[in-house]
Design an enzyme around this catalytic site. Structure first.
Site, PDB file in Angstrom:
ATOM      1  N   ASP A  16       0.834  -1.204   0.000  1.00 15.65           N
ATOM      2  CA  ASP A  16       0.000   0.000   0.000  1.00 15.65           C
ATOM      3  C   ASP A  16       0.867   1.253   0.000  1.00 15.65           C
ATOM      4  O   ASP A  16       1.957   1.255   0.578  1.00 15.65           O
ATOM      5  CB  ASP A  16      -0.922  -0.030   1.237  1.00 15.65           C
ATOM      6  CG  ASP A  16      -2.101   0.913   1.106  1.00 15.65           C
ATOM      7  OD1 ASP A  16      -2.324   1.460   0.003  1.00 15.65           O
ATOM      8  OD2 ASP A  16      -2.811   1.102   2.112  1.00 15.65           O
ATOM      9  N   GLY A  17       0.369   2.295  -0.629  1.00 13.01           N
ATOM     10  CA  GLY A  17       1.032   3.598  -0.561  1.00 13.01           C
ATOM     11  C   GLY A  17       1.727   4.026  -1.848  1.00 13.01           C
ATOM     12  O   GLY A  17       2.415   5.056  -1.860  1.00 13.01           O
ATOM     13  N   HIS A  33       3.365   2.796  -8.804  1.00 16.62           N
ATOM     14  CA  HIS A  33       3.194   1.356  -8.994  1.00 16.62           C
ATOM     15  C   HIS A  33       4.449   0.761  -9.636  1.00 16.62           C
ATOM     16  O   HIS A  33       4.908  -0.301  -9.231  1.00 16.62           O
ATOM     17  CB  HIS A  33       1.971   1.055  -9.876  1.00 16.62           C
ATOM     18  CG  HIS A  33       0.668   1.512  -9.284  1.00 16.62           C
ATOM     19  ND1 HIS A  33       0.329   1.272  -7.967  1.00 16.62           N
ATOM     20  CD2 HIS A  33      -0.385   2.205  -9.812  1.00 16.62           C
ATOM     21  CE1 HIS A  33      -0.875   1.784  -7.720  1.00 16.62           C
ATOM     22  NE2 HIS A  33      -1.312   2.362  -8.819  1.00 16.62           N
ATOM     23  N   TRP A  65     -10.888  -2.669  -9.517  1.00 14.93           N
ATOM     24  CA  TRP A  65     -11.434  -2.495 -10.876  1.00 14.93           C
ATOM     25  C   TRP A  65     -12.202  -1.180 -10.979  1.00 14.93           C
ATOM     26  O   TRP A  65     -12.432  -0.679 -12.075  1.00 14.93           O
ATOM     27  CB  TRP A  65     -12.372  -3.661 -11.249  1.00 14.93           C
ATOM     28  CG  TRP A  65     -11.673  -4.951 -11.515  1.00 14.93           C
ATOM     29  CD1 TRP A  65     -11.719  -6.069 -10.740  1.00 14.93           C
ATOM     30  CD2 TRP A  65     -10.840  -5.298 -12.635  1.00 14.93           C
ATOM     31  NE1 TRP A  65     -10.960  -7.083 -11.300  1.00 14.93           N
ATOM     32  CE2 TRP A  65     -10.416  -6.639 -12.467  1.00 14.93           C
ATOM     33  CE3 TRP A  65     -10.403  -4.602 -13.772  1.00 14.93           C
ATOM     34  CZ2 TRP A  65      -9.582  -7.291 -13.385  1.00 14.93           C
ATOM     35  CZ3 TRP A  65      -9.574  -5.264 -14.681  1.00 14.93           C
ATOM     36  CH2 TRP A  65      -9.167  -6.579 -14.483  1.00 14.93           C
ATOM     37  N   LEU A 131      11.231 -20.983  -3.148  1.00 18.81           N
ATOM     38  CA  LEU A 131      10.185 -20.104  -2.619  1.00 18.81           C
ATOM     39  C   LEU A 131       9.001 -20.177  -3.575  1.00 18.81           C
ATOM     40  O   LEU A 131       9.191 -20.310  -4.778  1.00 18.81           O
ATOM     41  CB  LEU A 131      10.730 -18.658  -2.593  1.00 18.81           C
ATOM     42  CG  LEU A 131       9.748 -17.535  -2.256  1.00 18.81           C
ATOM     43  CD1 LEU A 131       9.488 -17.490  -0.751  1.00 18.81           C
ATOM     44  CD2 LEU A 131      10.296 -16.167  -2.691  1.00 18.81           C
ATOM     45  N   ARG A 188       1.277  -4.926   6.309  1.00 15.26           N
ATOM     46  CA  ARG A 188       0.643  -3.876   5.488  1.00 15.26           C
ATOM     47  C   ARG A 188       1.505  -2.629   5.572  1.00 15.26           C
ATOM     48  O   ARG A 188       1.858  -2.182   6.670  1.00 15.26           O
ATOM     49  CB  ARG A 188      -0.776  -3.569   5.957  1.00 15.26           C
ATOM     50  CG  ARG A 188      -1.427  -2.521   5.049  1.00 15.26           C
ATOM     51  CD  ARG A 188      -2.902  -2.423   5.195  1.00 15.26           C
ATOM     52  NE  ARG A 188      -3.435  -1.518   4.191  1.00 15.26           N
ATOM     53  CZ  ARG A 188      -4.667  -1.532   3.741  1.00 15.26           C
ATOM     54  NH1 ARG A 188      -5.528  -2.400   4.200  1.00 15.26           N
ATOM     55  NH2 ARG A 188      -5.055  -0.661   2.821  1.00 15.26           N
ATOM     56  N   GLU A 207      -0.469 -13.217  12.305  1.00 14.04           N
ATOM     57  CA  GLU A 207       0.039 -12.066  13.045  1.00 14.04           C
ATOM     58  C   GLU A 207       0.010 -10.882  12.083  1.00 14.04           C
ATOM     59  O   GLU A 207       0.403 -11.013  10.918  1.00 14.04           O
ATOM     60  CB  GLU A 207       1.481 -12.324  13.513  1.00 14.04           C
ATOM     61  CG  GLU A 207       1.586 -13.414  14.550  1.00 14.04           C
ATOM     62  CD  GLU A 207       0.859 -13.057  15.855  1.00 14.04           C
ATOM     63  OE1 GLU A 207       0.905 -11.884  16.272  1.00 14.04           O
ATOM     64  OE2 GLU A 207       0.234 -13.964  16.434  1.00 14.04           O
TER      65      GLU A 207
HETATM   66  C1  FPP Z   1      -1.582  -0.042  -3.545  1.00 18.28           C
HETATM   67  O1  FPP Z   1      -1.184   1.293  -3.527  1.00 18.28           O
HETATM   68  C2  FPP Z   1      -0.932  -0.768  -4.648  1.00 18.28           C
HETATM   69  C3  FPP Z   1      -1.579  -1.342  -5.707  1.00 18.28           C
HETATM   70  C4  FPP Z   1      -3.048  -1.299  -5.857  1.00 18.28           C
HETATM   71  C5  FPP Z   1      -0.857  -1.998  -6.808  1.00 18.28           C
HETATM   72  C6  FPP Z   1       0.350  -2.777  -6.421  1.00 18.28           C
HETATM   73  C7  FPP Z   1       1.011  -3.289  -7.627  1.00 18.28           C
HETATM   74  C8  FPP Z   1       2.339  -3.272  -7.845  1.00 18.28           C
HETATM   75  C9  FPP Z   1       3.348  -2.790  -6.895  1.00 18.28           C
HETATM   76  C10 FPP Z   1       2.828  -3.842  -9.121  1.00 18.28           C
HETATM   77  C11 FPP Z   1       3.438  -5.154  -8.764  1.00 18.28           C
HETATM   78  C12 FPP Z   1       3.471  -6.074  -9.876  1.00 18.28           C
HETATM   79  C13 FPP Z   1       3.474  -7.417  -9.666  1.00 18.28           C
HETATM   80  C14 FPP Z   1       3.562  -8.338 -10.832  1.00 18.28           C
HETATM   81  C15 FPP Z   1       3.366  -8.009  -8.331  1.00 18.28           C
HETATM   82  P1  FPP Z   1      -2.286   2.419  -3.708  1.00 18.28           P
HETATM   83  O2  FPP Z   1      -2.413   2.710  -5.171  1.00 18.28           O
HETATM   84  O3  FPP Z   1      -3.557   2.002  -3.060  1.00 18.28           O
HETATM   85  O4  FPP Z   1      -1.627   3.623  -2.962  1.00 18.28           O
HETATM   86  P2  FPP Z   1      -2.360   4.824  -2.184  1.00 18.28           P
HETATM   87  O5  FPP Z   1      -3.095   4.199  -1.025  1.00 18.28           O
HETATM   88  O6  FPP Z   1      -1.214   5.667  -1.752  1.00 18.28           O
HETATM   89  O7  FPP Z   1      -3.254   5.489  -3.169  1.00 18.28           O
END
Ligand code: FPP
Length: 241
Positions: A16-17, A33, A65, A131, A188, A207
């Site tokens: 997240d973030g 991302h 989505w 893994l 998280r 946990e």
């Molecule tokens: C959450 O941050 C993150 C996501 C919804 C996308 C995570 C995806 C990747 C890191 C790409 C990884 C690729 C693979 C193949 C694993 P957010 O957009 O909700 O951030 P915010 O809360 O700051 O808006």
């Protein structure tokens, strides 16, 4: 179960973030991302080095989505690109790759890239992977429980007496995570302390570890600190020790 019980067998991460990270830098969300892929790489290495057997990552929820089309299509392209770029090195390291979720919602091209990546990283017969990396894509905990309930009802519709006698482990068999141990540790990032419709059934006794770092800033050291904290936890599973 890992032979050293202080090392979790399965670590799962709610990444997240990314959006906030990009915003702080005055960039588009997709930039965050893309930067997050570096953290994925770091965590795969850290997990393998620490003896973790399963690493799972919540990459895209069913709810995601509903984000703007440009972000959804940007994320799907990033998944495709990441799978294609990373599979050779995962295969070389002995990492088995798996994607779980409501995959019918993905494009046929992405679904076929996923199937190919899964087949390419399947260990040779009799060999255990170093893994297993699981990506939860188009996944939500409620969706998983519902699809499992439907499958179970269908299988036992002709034998209601048998259905009556089923227990928790029987239900487990219908979840998409069947065969994968429940996560011992759920991390998280970005300081949030919610489960957000993730592994609702499977995280019953996980946990939980929340860390302030935004996902693109989460690296190997953060991963090791999370494992260190996990090692201090006293898991009682509702019982008395
Ligand atoms: C959450 O941050 C993150 C996501 C919804 C996308 C995570 C995806 C990747 C890191 C790409 C990884 C690729 C693979 C193949 C694993 P957010 O957009 O909700 O951030 P915010 O809360 O700051 O808006």
């Amino acid at each position: 179960m890992n032979s050293n019980s202080n090392i979790p067998t399965h670590v799962s991460i709610i990444m997240d973030g990314n959006g906030r990270w990009a915003k702080q830098k005055g960039k588009e969300r997709i930039y965050g991302h893309a930067a997050g892929v570096e953290s994925v790489r770091a965590c795969v290495e850290a997990a393998a080095e620490s003896g973790v057997e399963y690493l799972s990552l919540f990459a895209f929820s069913e709810e995601n989505w509903g984000r703007p089309d440009s972000e959804v299509s940007g994320l799907m392209s990033l998944m495709m690109q990441t799978i294609q770029n990373e599979i050779p090195s995962l295969k070389e390291k002995g990492v088995k790759f798996k994607v779980l979720g409501n995959l019918e919602r993905l494009s046929p091209e992405l679904r076929s890239a996923i199937s190919k990546a899964e087949a390419d990283t399947e260990p040779a017969e009799g060999m255990a992977p170093l893994l297993t990396l699981i990506i939860f894509l188009s996944y939500s905990g409620k969706w998983d429980i519902l699809q499992a309930a439907k499958k179970m009802a269908l299988e036992y519709s002709g034998n209601l007496q048998k259905m009556e006698s089923l227990g928790v482990d029987d239900f487990d068999r219908f979840l998409v995570t069947h065969g994968i141990p429940d996560p011992d540790l759920v991390i998280r990032t970005s300081g949030e302390k919610r489960i957000s419709n993730y592994l609702l059934w499977q995280s019953a006794y996980s946990e939980f570890y929340s860390v302030d770092a935004l996902w693109p800033d989460f690296g190997k050291e953060n991963f090791r600190l999370a494992l260190e904290e996990y090692g201090k936890r006293d898991r009682r599973y509702g019982k008395v020790k």
